[in-house]
Design a protein around this motif. Structure first.
Motif, PDB file in Angstrom:
ATOM      1  N   THR A  24       0.814  -1.212   0.000  1.00 47.16           N
ATOM      2  CA  THR A  24       0.000   0.000   0.000  1.00 47.16           C
ATOM      3  C   THR A  24       0.850   1.265   0.000  1.00 47.16           C
ATOM      4  OG1 THR A  24      -1.751  -1.164   1.188  1.00 47.16           O
ATOM      5  CG2 THR A  24      -1.806   1.232   1.239  1.00 47.16           C
ATOM      6  N   GLU A  25       1.921   1.276   0.795  1.00 46.64           N
ATOM      7  CA  GLU A  25       2.731   2.483   0.915  1.00 46.64           C
ATOM      8  C   GLU A  25       3.366   2.883  -0.410  1.00 46.64           C
ATOM      9  OE1 GLU A  25       5.405  -0.238   3.430  1.00 46.64           O
ATOM     10  OE2 GLU A  25       6.625   1.558   3.072  1.00 46.64           O
ATOM     11  N   PHE A  26       3.717   1.903  -1.250  1.00 46.56           N
ATOM     12  CA  PHE A  26       4.342   2.207  -2.532  1.00 46.56           C
ATOM     13  C   PHE A  26       3.297   2.514  -3.604  1.00 46.56           C
ATOM     14  CE2 PHE A  26       8.519   1.579  -1.175  1.00 46.56           C
ATOM     15  CZ  PHE A  26       8.562   0.462  -0.345  1.00 46.56           C
ATOM     16  N   ALA A  27       2.082   1.974  -3.411  1.00 52.09           N
ATOM     17  CA  ALA A  27       1.022   2.257  -4.371  1.00 52.09           C
ATOM     18  C   ALA A  27       0.689   3.742  -4.413  1.00 52.09           C
ATOM     19  CB  ALA A  27      -0.225   1.448  -4.024  1.00 52.09           C
ATOM     20  N   LYS A  28       0.999   4.471  -3.351  1.00 52.87           N
ATOM     21  CA  LYS A  28       0.724   5.908  -3.284  1.00 52.87           C
ATOM     22  C   LYS A  28       1.834   6.745  -3.910  1.00 52.87           C
ATOM     23  CE  LYS A  28      -1.781   5.227   1.084  1.00 52.87           C
ATOM     24  NZ  LYS A  28      -1.799   5.511   2.538  1.00 52.87           N
ATOM     25  N   ASP A  29       2.912   6.099  -4.345  1.00 62.99           N
ATOM     26  CA  ASP A  29       4.078   6.805  -4.882  1.00 62.99           C
ATOM     27  C   ASP A  29       4.007   6.801  -6.411  1.00 62.99           C
ATOM     28  OD1 ASP A  29       7.685   6.441  -4.393  1.00 62.99           O
ATOM     29  OD2 ASP A  29       6.523   7.753  -5.683  1.00 62.99           O
ATOM     30  N   GLU A  77       6.134   7.687  -8.660  1.00 61.53           N
ATOM     31  CA  GLU A  77       7.344   7.164  -9.275  1.00 61.53           C
ATOM     32  C   GLU A  77       7.348   5.648  -9.243  1.00 61.53           C
ATOM     33  OE1 GLU A  77      10.982   8.547  -7.592  1.00 61.53           O
ATOM     34  OE2 GLU A  77      12.202   7.147  -8.751  1.00 61.53           O
ATOM     35  N   PHE A  78       6.907   5.085  -8.100  1.00 59.47           N
ATOM     36  CA  PHE A  78       6.891   3.632  -8.012  1.00 59.47           C
ATOM     37  C   PHE A  78       5.880   3.038  -8.990  1.00 59.47           C
ATOM     38  CE2 PHE A  78       7.897  -0.316  -6.070  1.00 59.47           C
ATOM     39  CZ  PHE A  78       6.762  -1.074  -6.250  1.00 59.47           C
ATOM     40  N   ARG A  79       4.716   3.703  -9.121  1.00 62.57           N
ATOM     41  CA  ARG A  79       3.738   3.214 -10.099  1.00 62.57           C
ATOM     42  C   ARG A  79       4.335   3.196 -11.507  1.00 62.57           C
ATOM     43  NH1 ARG A  79      -1.737   2.541  -9.194  1.00 62.57           N
ATOM     44  NH2 ARG A  79      -2.432   2.962  -7.060  1.00 62.57           N
ATOM     45  N   GLY A  80       5.148   4.202 -11.796  1.00 59.06           N
ATOM     46  CA  GLY A  80       5.818   4.223 -13.092  1.00 59.06           C
ATOM     47  C   GLY A  80       6.768   3.053 -13.249  1.00 59.06           C
ATOM     48  N   ARG A  81       7.490   2.744 -12.198  1.00 57.75           N
ATOM     49  CA  ARG A  81       8.393   1.596 -12.235  1.00 57.75           C
ATOM     50  C   ARG A  81       7.620   0.298 -12.399  1.00 57.75           C
ATOM     51  NH1 ARG A  81      12.047   1.550  -7.157  1.00 57.75           N
ATOM     52  NH2 ARG A  81      12.490  -0.503  -8.044  1.00 57.75           N
ATOM     53  N   PHE A  82       6.477   0.206 -11.725  1.00 59.00           N
ATOM     54  CA  PHE A  82       5.682  -1.017 -11.823  1.00 59.00           C
ATOM     55  C   PHE A  82       5.138  -1.194 -13.245  1.00 59.00           C
ATOM     56  CE2 PHE A  82       3.746  -4.592  -9.873  1.00 59.00           C
ATOM     57  CZ  PHE A  82       2.530  -4.783 -10.518  1.00 59.00           C
ATOM     58  N   ARG A  83       4.681  -0.095 -13.863  1.00 53.95           N
ATOM     59  CA  ARG A  83       4.240  -0.189 -15.255  1.00 53.95           C
ATOM     60  C   ARG A  83       5.379  -0.677 -16.145  1.00 53.95           C
ATOM     61  NH1 ARG A  83       2.046   4.910 -13.942  1.00 53.95           N
ATOM     62  NH2 ARG A  83      -0.222   4.813 -13.638  1.00 53.95           N
ATOM     63  N   GLN A  84       6.581  -0.170 -15.841  1.00 50.05           N
ATOM     64  CA  GLN A  84       7.759  -0.588 -16.615  1.00 50.05           C
ATOM     65  C   GLN A  84       8.043  -2.069 -16.411  1.00 50.05           C
ATOM     66  OE1 GLN A  84      11.281   2.087 -16.983  1.00 50.05           O
ATOM     67  NE2 GLN A  84      12.268   0.494 -15.758  1.00 50.05           N
ATOM     68  N   GLU A  85       7.883  -2.556 -15.177  1.00 51.16           N
ATOM     69  CA  GLU A  85       8.083  -3.977 -14.908  1.00 51.16           C
ATOM     70  C   GLU A  85       7.119  -4.832 -15.728  1.00 51.16           C
ATOM     71  OE1 GLU A  85       7.566  -5.142 -10.858  1.00 51.16           O
ATOM     72  OE2 GLU A  85       7.823  -7.264 -11.276  1.00 51.16           O
ATOM     73  N   VAL A  86       5.834  -4.429 -15.742  1.00 47.92           N
ATOM     74  CA  VAL A  86       4.835  -5.173 -16.508  1.00 47.92           C
ATOM     75  C   VAL A  86       5.191  -5.156 -17.986  1.00 47.92           C
ATOM     76  CG1 VAL A  86       2.401  -5.244 -17.191  1.00 47.92           C
ATOM     77  CG2 VAL A  86       3.017  -4.729 -14.814  1.00 47.92           C
ATOM     78  N   GLU A 104      -5.965   0.303  -7.172  1.00 48.02           N
ATOM     79  CA  GLU A 104      -5.649   0.939  -5.889  1.00 48.02           C
ATOM     80  C   GLU A 104      -4.352   0.375  -5.329  1.00 48.02           C
ATOM     81  OE1 GLU A 104      -8.751   0.682  -3.023  1.00 48.02           O
ATOM     82  OE2 GLU A 104      -7.566   1.567  -1.425  1.00 48.02           O
ATOM     83  N   ARG A 105      -4.222  -0.946  -5.430  1.00 51.65           N
ATOM     84  CA  ARG A 105      -2.933  -1.594  -5.164  1.00 51.65           C
ATOM     85  C   ARG A 105      -2.542  -2.339  -6.434  1.00 51.65           C
ATOM     86  NH1 ARG A 105      -2.738  -5.096   0.059  1.00 51.65           N
ATOM     87  NH2 ARG A 105      -0.633  -5.332  -0.728  1.00 51.65           N
ATOM     88  N   PRO A 106      -1.595  -1.815  -7.209  1.00 49.97           N
ATOM     89  CA  PRO A 106      -1.239  -2.418  -8.490  1.00 49.97           C
ATOM     90  C   PRO A 106      -0.866  -3.898  -8.345  1.00 49.97           C
ATOM     91  CG  PRO A 106      -0.184  -0.292  -8.234  1.00 49.97           C
ATOM     92  CD  PRO A 106      -0.792  -0.618  -6.911  1.00 49.97           C
ATOM     93  N   TRP A 107      -1.203  -4.684  -9.379  1.00 48.26           N
ATOM     94  CA  TRP A 107      -0.905  -6.113  -9.343  1.00 48.26           C
ATOM     95  C   TRP A 107      -0.573  -6.620 -10.738  1.00 48.26           C
ATOM     96  CZ3 TRP A 107      -4.074  -9.006 -12.430  1.00 48.26           C
ATOM     97  CH2 TRP A 107      -5.341  -8.482 -12.741  1.00 48.26           C
TER      98      TRP A 107
END
Length: 696
Positions: free
Chosen positions: A54-59, A61-70, A92-95
């Motif tokens: 949850t704490e990173f889902a609010k960031d 920059e982290f969401r951008g990194r997660f999109r990049q991972e996917v 709300e919590r990326p998966w």
């Protein structure tokens, strides 16, 4: 029971049952950025679902990194990775959901079974080279290749977790002012110029991963990430234990400059050229020598034309002087213990146990697993259960276990010897005097077995637990344990209960259930904070190791007293990799794969001492009132003063004719009647006097 007040599970304790259309079933593990779950699709397909904390889902920059991972994971074909099935980076919590790949991680495989055989290493390296070729050809750099990110599937290794990967043309810059990666498996350029990291960094990581697979440790090892970083950038790798045919290839992978490393295609060509030589492979002997007998040292592969720097030479001289002092102090300590002991403590010449060595199964390919019971040393080795006279090692009887080899040391329970063959459907119990079968029966398939309180506890494939009377073979009860879908029981000497644990979906808390083995009744059930593994019980308390991440690093010892529902956590100054432990009274002795041994006093709430033993892999330790003992991969038995944390004795190495291989399993020594019984990779079983380790 709710989590303890001082160790609450936090905001993520209550997770949704679904991620998108996928039902979450259980937790595979928790890392710094998210939690990975086993899940099912609507059609029943098995998946692995990663959900961001949850704490990173609010960031943003982290969401951008997660999109990049996917995006990176989707670019790479599923031949060498886990194929992406679905994802929602904007939830709300990326998966992200990928196909579930059965098989252990390389980290878990080495932890459980020890270093890999030479032919397995070649196939692993070839598979990883193919995977990197596939990843790099679509323009992706993984940047975090490590043992826990390699799955050993039936059709070859799979590379997972593209969490910090980056397309070569990506404009996303998350590394400003940060080190992104895992230090023991990072390339020098990831420390020096992280913005310029390219495909060659993955090749360097591949070399480090191969050293880990071959030896159980990395080419640059230290408890401090800062020391590791310095070693990666400046020092030559330690390839002790790496097969000589693979060593030159791995040296090239570990070149300091990216341009000096081979490409994946070059690696595969070189591996084809050495494939035929692996049947007679030898290993590079230890670089550090002492007074332990062993093979003659061979020359360590080196980079031609490279001369050691003046600083390296000065450091080497300093290390030699320090080691000389350590060796002198070890010799002094051995005599000091005798000099300061009370006269009644030291055995006289007449009373001293001379020890013995036996080889009851001459063609055995693995060390024996032994326990003490009914006045005998009862062992299992290479499909055979046998009993030895503890006084002289004479063989008293032997019994063949036809269906499978015993997976645990045999135990004497219910007055009979229980062979403890976990994967067999045939249960039998033996007469401790003759080894003859007293009862046997067939049960449905089961995947877990533990013995405690005169009962065999069998966990069946559907999660049902069956309690079998060890004396008669009769089923006494059959039921499910609430909150424990597939119980894996453990038990401890002197404690009447069996314990099983279940990690929460978010990986932040552990449900611990204590069961009465005679009836299957739950005696107590608690949810405690952290990822906990039980290691012992004493005086109404249960002791746990607490791990802090997916890599299994132990950061604390936890003592829980169910009568008062109170817990005490003793934090270790440095997290220990792949730790194992034993409990003696209020003391917990923690041995890490790196050889670091910590003594933790849970009553005082502090660590009393630490000893760096230099052992790269040891057995689960055992202890008596005076010493802590553990076995090593080369067949040595070590004794450490339990009060002072000083090495006071060790036996010679016992590798035998198989000196080119390393045992996959390291059975613990057995302490009984003032003696220590241990086993070695050369197939021998031996006994020494526990009262005088300096005489070993």
């Amino acid at each position: 029971m709710a989590p303890q007040g001082n160790t609450g599970a936090g905001a993520e304790a209550e997770l949704p049952e679904y991620a998108g259309h996928y039902r979450l079933e259980s937790c595979l593990g928790s890392g710094g950025m998210g939690v990975v779950h086993v899940a099912r699709s609507t059609s029943g397909m098995k998946l692995a679902v990663k959900i961001v904390h949850t704490e990173f889902a609010k960031d943003p920059e982290f969401r951008g990194r997660f999109r990049q991972e996917v995006a990176a994971a989707r670019k790479v074909s599923g031949a060498f990775t886990a194929s992406v099935v679905d994802a929602d980076p904007d939830a709300e919590r990326p998966w992200m959901a990928t196909l579930f790949i059965p098989g252990p991680t390389l980290s878990d495989e080495v932890k459980r079974n020890g270093p890999m055989a030479p032919d397995q290493l070649r196939r692993l390296m070839a598979g990883l080279a193919e995977a990197l070729r596939d990843i790099h050809r679509v323009g992706v750099v993984h940047r975090d290749l490590k043992p826990s990110n390699v799955l050993l599937a039936e059709d070859g290794p799979k590379v997972i977790d593209f969490g910090i990967s980056r397309p070569k043309d990506s404009e996303l810059r998350t590394e400003t002012g940060k080190l992104i990666g895992t230090p023991p498996f990072m390339a020098p350029e990831q420390f020096r110029r992280p913005r310029e990291v390219g495909p060659a960094a993955d090749i360097f990581a591949l070399g480090s991963v191969m050293v880990h697979a071959a030896t159980g440790r990395g080419p640059f090892d230290s408890d401090s990430p800062y020391v590791v970083a310095y070693q990666v950038v400046h020092d030559e790798p330690d390839l002790t234990g790496v097969p000589t045919n693979l060593a030159p290839i791995i040296v090239r992978c570990l070149a300091k400059e990216p341009e000096d490393r081979p490409t994946p295609d070059e690696l595969m060509r070189e591996l084809r050229s050495v494939a035929a030589s692996y049947d007679t492979q030898t290993f590079i002997p230890a670089q550090r020598t002492g007074d332990v007998p062993g093979p003659e040292p061979k020359e360590q592969p080196s980079r031609p034309g490279r001369r050691p720097s003046r600083r390296t030479l000065l450091v080497a001289v300093a290390v030699v002087l320090v080691l000389a002092g350590v060796l002198a102090s070890v010799q002094w300590l051995g005599s000091s213990e005798d000099a300061t002991a009370k006269s009644g403590d030291k055995p006289t010449a007449a009373a001293r146990f001379a020890g013995w060595t036996a080889n009851p199964v001459p063609k055995a390919t693995s060390p024996a697993q032994c326990s003490y019971g009914a006045g005998q040393l009862i062992c299992a080795q290479s499909g055979t259960v046998f009993a030895l006279n503890p006084a002289d090692g004479a063989l008293m009887w032997r019994h063949s276990v036809a269906e499978s080899k015993p997976s645990k040391p045999p135990a004497v329970e219910g007055g009979l010897v229980q062979p403890m063959v976990e994967e067999s459907r045939r249960l039998e119990a033996l007469d401790p005097a003759s080894g003859e079968t007293r009862w046997q029966r067939t049960l449905p398939e089961h995947h877990g077995m533990q013995i405690v309180g005169g009962m065999l506890l069998l966990t069946l494939l559907d999660g049902t637990v069956t309690g079998v009377d060890a004396a008669t073979g009769d089923t006494k009860w059959n039921l499910r344990i609430p909150g424990q879908p597939t119980p894996a029981f453990v038990s401890f000497d002197g404690d009447p209960l069996a314990y099983t644990t279940n990690l929460s979906l978010d990986g932040l808390s552990t449900r611990v259930t204590a069961v009465d083995p005679r009836t299957g009744t739950v005696r107590w059930d608690s949810r405690l904070s952290g990822n906990l593994t039980p290691v012992g019980a004493h005086g109404g308390s249960v002791f746990f190791l607490s791990t802090n991440n997916l890599y299994g690093d132990t950061d604390a010892v936890v003592r829980y007293t169910p009568a008062t529902e109170s817990s005490r956590r003793v934090k270790l100054p440095v997290a220990r990799p792949d730790a194992q432990a034993t409990v003696r009274g209020n003391m917990v002795y923690v041995l890490a794969m790196s050889g670091s041994l910590d003594a933790v006093d849970t009553a005082a709430g502090k660590r009393l001492w630490n000893l760096e033993t230099s052992v790269s892999r040891g057995s689960v330790p055992v202890a008596d009132d005076r010493h802590v003992y553990f076995a090593t991969a080369d067949g040595r038995l070590l004794a450490v003063d339990a009060g002072k944390g000083r090495l006071v004795g060790q036996t010679p190495a016992r590798l035998g004719s198989n000196s080119g291989t390393v045992a996959g399993a390291l059975p613990s020594p057995t302490v009984a009647d003032g003696r220590i019984y241990a086993t070695a990779p050369d197939g021998t079983v031996f006994a020494v006097d526990a009262r005088e380790p300096s005489a070993w």
